[in-house]
Design a protein around this motif. Structure first.
Motif, PDB file in Angstrom:
ATOM      1  N   GLY A 169     -75.926  -8.271  25.509  1.00 48.99           N
ATOM      2  CA  GLY A 169     -74.702  -8.898  26.010  1.00 48.99           C
ATOM      3  C   GLY A 169     -74.174  -8.205  27.266  1.00 48.99           C
ATOM      4  O   GLY A 169     -74.681  -7.176  27.696  1.00 48.99           O
ATOM      5  N   ASP A 170     -73.189  -8.816  27.849  1.00 46.76           N
ATOM      6  CA  ASP A 170     -72.443  -8.247  28.986  1.00 46.76           C
ATOM      7  C   ASP A 170     -71.174  -9.104  29.068  1.00 46.76           C
ATOM      8  O   ASP A 170     -70.803  -9.745  28.066  1.00 46.76           O
ATOM      9  CB  ASP A 170     -73.289  -8.321  30.278  1.00 46.76           C
ATOM     10  CG  ASP A 170     -72.677  -7.520  31.436  1.00 46.76           C
ATOM     11  OD1 ASP A 170     -72.860  -6.298  31.467  1.00 46.76           O
ATOM     12  OD2 ASP A 170     -71.999  -8.107  32.293  1.00 46.76           O
ATOM     13  N   ILE A 171     -70.538  -9.177  30.224  1.00 45.54           N
ATOM     14  CA  ILE A 171     -69.312  -9.970  30.346  1.00 45.54           C
ATOM     15  C   ILE A 171     -69.586 -11.404  29.870  1.00 45.54           C
ATOM     16  O   ILE A 171     -70.557 -12.028  30.302  1.00 45.54           O
ATOM     17  CB  ILE A 171     -68.811  -9.977  31.811  1.00 45.54           C
ATOM     18  CG1 ILE A 171     -68.301  -8.575  32.188  1.00 45.54           C
ATOM     19  CG2 ILE A 171     -67.717 -11.011  32.003  1.00 45.54           C
ATOM     20  CD1 ILE A 171     -67.827  -8.456  33.621  1.00 45.54           C
ATOM     21  N   ALA A 213     -70.501   1.119  21.117  1.00 45.57           N
ATOM     22  CA  ALA A 213     -71.255   2.179  21.804  1.00 45.57           C
ATOM     23  C   ALA A 213     -70.867   2.419  23.266  1.00 45.57           C
ATOM     24  O   ALA A 213     -70.756   3.573  23.694  1.00 45.57           O
ATOM     25  CB  ALA A 213     -72.748   1.884  21.728  1.00 45.57           C
ATOM     26  N   THR A 214     -70.666   1.356  24.042  1.00 43.85           N
ATOM     27  CA  THR A 214     -70.408   1.581  25.468  1.00 43.85           C
ATOM     28  C   THR A 214     -69.066   2.279  25.660  1.00 43.85           C
ATOM     29  O   THR A 214     -68.958   3.274  26.394  1.00 43.85           O
ATOM     30  CB  THR A 214     -70.456   0.247  26.245  1.00 43.85           C
ATOM     31  OG1 THR A 214     -71.654  -0.429  25.908  1.00 43.85           O
ATOM     32  CG2 THR A 214     -70.399   0.482  27.739  1.00 43.85           C
ATOM     33  N   GLY A 215     -68.046   1.774  24.970  1.00 46.29           N
ATOM     34  CA  GLY A 215     -66.715   2.382  25.087  1.00 46.29           C
ATOM     35  C   GLY A 215     -66.687   3.798  24.514  1.00 46.29           C
ATOM     36  O   GLY A 215     -66.179   4.731  25.155  1.00 46.29           O
ATOM     37  N   ASP A 266     -56.298  -7.975  31.397  1.00 45.79           N
ATOM     38  CA  ASP A 266     -57.394  -8.949  31.493  1.00 45.79           C
ATOM     39  C   ASP A 266     -57.331  -9.542  32.892  1.00 45.79           C
ATOM     40  O   ASP A 266     -56.595  -9.018  33.748  1.00 45.79           O
ATOM     41  CB  ASP A 266     -57.385  -9.989  30.359  1.00 45.79           C
ATOM     42  CG  ASP A 266     -56.183 -10.907  30.362  1.00 45.79           C
ATOM     43  OD1 ASP A 266     -55.478 -10.953  31.379  1.00 45.79           O
ATOM     44  OD2 ASP A 266     -55.949 -11.578  29.337  1.00 45.79           O
ATOM     45  N   SER A 267     -58.064 -10.609  33.151  1.00 47.48           N
ATOM     46  CA  SER A 267     -58.128 -11.059  34.541  1.00 47.48           C
ATOM     47  C   SER A 267     -56.832 -11.737  35.002  1.00 47.48           C
ATOM     48  O   SER A 267     -56.674 -12.013  36.182  1.00 47.48           O
ATOM     49  CB  SER A 267     -59.332 -11.968  34.785  1.00 47.48           C
ATOM     50  OG  SER A 267     -59.335 -13.017  33.870  1.00 47.48           O
ATOM     51  N   ASN A 268     -55.887 -11.957  34.077  1.00 45.12           N
ATOM     52  CA  ASN A 268     -54.599 -12.543  34.483  1.00 45.12           C
ATOM     53  C   ASN A 268     -53.496 -11.519  34.711  1.00 45.12           C
ATOM     54  O   ASN A 268     -52.569 -11.784  35.485  1.00 45.12           O
ATOM     55  CB  ASN A 268     -54.101 -13.535  33.434  1.00 45.12           C
ATOM     56  CG  ASN A 268     -55.003 -14.749  33.347  1.00 45.12           C
ATOM     57  OD1 ASN A 268     -55.684 -14.933  32.346  1.00 45.12           O
ATOM     58  ND2 ASN A 268     -55.056 -15.533  34.398  1.00 45.12           N
ATOM     59  N   ARG A 291     -57.396 -14.925  22.874  1.00 44.11           N
ATOM     60  CA  ARG A 291     -56.264 -15.373  23.694  1.00 44.11           C
ATOM     61  C   ARG A 291     -56.034 -14.416  24.861  1.00 44.11           C
ATOM     62  O   ARG A 291     -56.759 -13.443  25.037  1.00 44.11           O
ATOM     63  CB  ARG A 291     -55.006 -15.480  22.817  1.00 44.11           C
ATOM     64  CG  ARG A 291     -55.148 -16.568  21.768  1.00 44.11           C
ATOM     65  CD  ARG A 291     -54.090 -16.464  20.714  1.00 44.11           C
ATOM     66  NE  ARG A 291     -52.793 -16.946  21.168  1.00 44.11           N
ATOM     67  CZ  ARG A 291     -51.639 -16.677  20.544  1.00 44.11           C
ATOM     68  NH1 ARG A 291     -51.623 -15.922  19.461  1.00 44.11           N
ATOM     69  NH2 ARG A 291     -50.516 -17.168  20.985  1.00 44.11           N
ATOM     70  N   ARG A 292     -54.993 -14.684  25.657  1.00 43.88           N
ATOM     71  CA  ARG A 292     -54.712 -13.879  26.830  1.00 43.88           C
ATOM     72  C   ARG A 292     -53.934 -12.610  26.440  1.00 43.88           C
ATOM     73  O   ARG A 292     -53.178 -12.588  25.467  1.00 43.88           O
ATOM     74  CB  ARG A 292     -53.916 -14.670  27.885  1.00 43.88           C
ATOM     75  CG  ARG A 292     -54.493 -16.024  28.231  1.00 43.88           C
ATOM     76  CD  ARG A 292     -55.980 -15.967  28.538  1.00 43.88           C
ATOM     77  NE  ARG A 292     -56.312 -15.142  29.689  1.00 43.88           N
ATOM     78  CZ  ARG A 292     -57.513 -14.607  29.902  1.00 43.88           C
ATOM     79  NH1 ARG A 292     -58.495 -14.796  29.046  1.00 43.88           N
ATOM     80  NH2 ARG A 292     -57.729 -13.863  30.961  1.00 43.88           N
ATOM     81  N   ILE A 293     -54.049 -11.585  27.267  1.00 44.39           N
ATOM     82  CA  ILE A 293     -53.428 -10.297  26.965  1.00 44.39           C
ATOM     83  C   ILE A 293     -51.898 -10.396  27.004  1.00 44.39           C
ATOM     84  O   ILE A 293     -51.192  -9.605  26.366  1.00 44.39           O
ATOM     85  CB  ILE A 293     -53.951  -9.213  27.950  1.00 44.39           C
ATOM     86  CG1 ILE A 293     -53.733  -7.809  27.402  1.00 44.39           C
ATOM     87  CG2 ILE A 293     -53.313  -9.309  29.308  1.00 44.39           C
ATOM     88  CD1 ILE A 293     -54.772  -7.382  26.456  1.00 44.39           C
TER      89      ILE A 293
END
Ligand code: NDP
Length: 449
Positions: A169-171, A213-215, A266-268, A291-293
């Motif tokens: 996975g990724d974004i 794992a990544t975080g 997030d992107s918003n 949902r949005r942050i």
């Protein structure tokens, strides 16, 4: 002539620009590596004689294909998908798939190029690759996501295999998407080939601790960076950009090690919570409800929401960019320096612009580049492949211990290599040279292929 490159490396960079027009992110990633390789060519001229740098900049194979699919209303859409199989000197191509409207060949090539060195740094037998599509999963139903994934895999399957190319996975690609992709692969090939995908669900061949794992790995790396400065995360204020897979688990481990995380995004927009982010609430909003942050600030009174806000203006000791490429520029770096930041470690891939990295370096801020700091994700993917190959399933604790050991090793190798090549404390130099030498030596051993 671009300033800052060794005279042997400048023509190589110019050739990359010429052969890959318009792919600015790929140019940026190549340049950042080339800027550190001058001393390597002095010490190992045979690598230059055999044109190993030119070879490593040229993908072994690039696949581009169309992905037609129908939405819930029966309307047809056509997306474009990519898989760049960059380098297999150390093992099968390995790297995630990204679904985001910004995806084009230049993004996939930058990510694939970074992946070569990152994967080498893990010490695991995996080559470098990356893929994705300009498909936007936001607002799409499960059925639409499934049909898109099935259509994509109907072409991609012929290029994959546990000894050939192993995506993850990724974004925009989490466990739901991997399930749909793996299901279609299994159906077309009539093979339950667990090792062809990583990031799978626990019930169907996934590894414990892969999601984290990544975080977690980014924070283990941060911990090591602080340790060599006789410091720790305990009592530090952190900001973490993004609120996806990497960001959530970076926040979790940072909190576990005593840090107070006061902002994410997030992107918003950005949420700031001086009391410390409530991670259970973030997980509910992002992992469960998707949902949005901004919802966070509606539910938690101590928080404020800054629409289009700049997270790097929130004062902190430690900044972990965990969203996307080039999200932290020179202006942001200056704000971090001014507010007393002491360390930046990249959970995302190339989130800091070259100017930002220079500002950190001039200000004496410790800087951990993504290919080292976020390598824990792919390292645990390799552990997932190991478990699949041996039909085994490890405990969370055992897997996390392995991840921690790998991150400690990566940190030590980068640190020592930077010292050896005359750039003490410079993890960019340390990571690039360590990764490049490992891949370059393997390429030398295998002849002109
Ligand atoms: P997710 O899709 O889970 O999360 C991405 C987060 O970043 C979301 O909060 C998203 O907000 C935000 N984001 C994405 N694009 C933008 C943008 N253009 N501007 C601002 N915010 C943005 O992805 P991951 O957490 O998996 O990946 C994050 C980064 O980490 C990427 O750079 C990825 O390549 C890298 N990485 C991931 C690994 C992994 O194991 N997953 C491994 C190593 C690196 P929104 O929801 O609004 O889009």
């Amino acid at each position: 002539m671009v300033a800052g490159l060794d005279e042997k490396l400048e023509p190589i960079y110019q050739e990359v620009l010429h052969r890959n027009p318009g792919e600015t992110e790929f140019h940026q990633a190549v340049r950042e590596v080339l800027e550190t390789l001058g001393p390597v060519l002095v010490k190992y001229p045979e690598l230059a004689d055999r044109k190993i740098i030119q070879l490593v900049c040229e993908p072994e194979r690039q696949i581009i294909f169309r992905v037609p699919w129908q939405d819930d209303k029966g309307q047809t859409h056509i997306n474009r998908a990519f898989r760049v199989e960059f380098n297999s000197a150390l093992g099968p191509y390995k790297g995630g798939m990204r679904f985001h409207p910004s995806v084009y060949l230049g993004i996939i090539k930058f990510l694939g190029f970074e992946q070569i060195f990152k994967n080498a740094l893990t010490g695991m037998p995996i080559g470098g690759g990356k893929g994705g599509s300009d498909f936007d999963p936001k607002g799409r139903s499960d059925g639409e996501i499934m049909r898109f994934c099935q259509s994509l895999m109907t072409e991609l399957y012929r290029h994959l295999g546990e000894y050939t190319d192993v995506p993850a996975g990724d974004i925009g690609v989490g466990q739901r998407e991997i399930g749909f992709l793996f299901g279609q692969y299994k159906r077309i090939t009539n093979r339950y080939e667990s090792g062809v995908f990583t990031g799978k669900g626990l019930d169907w061949g996934g590894s414990r601790a892969r999601k984290e794992a990544t975080g977690f790995g980014t924070v283990f790396f941060t911990h090591e960076m602080l340790k060599v400065r006789s410091d720790s995360l305990d009592g530090k204020t952190c900001v973490v950009s993004g609120s996806g897979n990497v960001a959530i688990y970076a926040m979790e481990k940072a909190m576990e090690l005593g840090a107070k995380v006061v902002a994410c995004s997030d992107s918003n927009g950005v949420i700031v919570d001086e009391e410390g982010i409530d991670l259970d609430l973030i997980k509910q909003i992002k992992e469960v409800e998707r949902r949005r942050i901004s919802v966070y600030a509606q539910e938690k009174k101590s928080a404020r929401y800054l629409e289009d806000g700049n997270i790097w203006e929130v004062p902190c000791h430690v900044a972990l960019p965990c969203a996307t490429q080039n999200e932290l520029n020179g202006h942001d770096a200056k704000a971090l320096v001014k507010n007393g930041c002491i360390l930046v470690a990249e959970g995302a891939n190339m989130p800091c612009t070259p100017e930002a990295v220079r500002i950190f370096s001039d200000a004496g801020i410790a800087f951990g580049p993504g290919k080292a700091a976020n390598a824990g994700g792919v390292a645990t993917s390799a552990l997932e492949m190991q478990q699949n190959a041996s039909r085994d399933s490890w405990t969370f604790e055992h897997t996390e211990d392995r991840l921690r050991e790998i991150m400690v090793d990566i940190h030590r190798n980068c640190y020592e290599t930077a010292e050896e090549f005359g750039a003490p404390g410079n993890y960019v130099t340390g990571a690039n040279i360590t990764g490049f030498l490992k891949v370059g030596r393997a390429m030398m051993a295998m002849g002109v292929v």
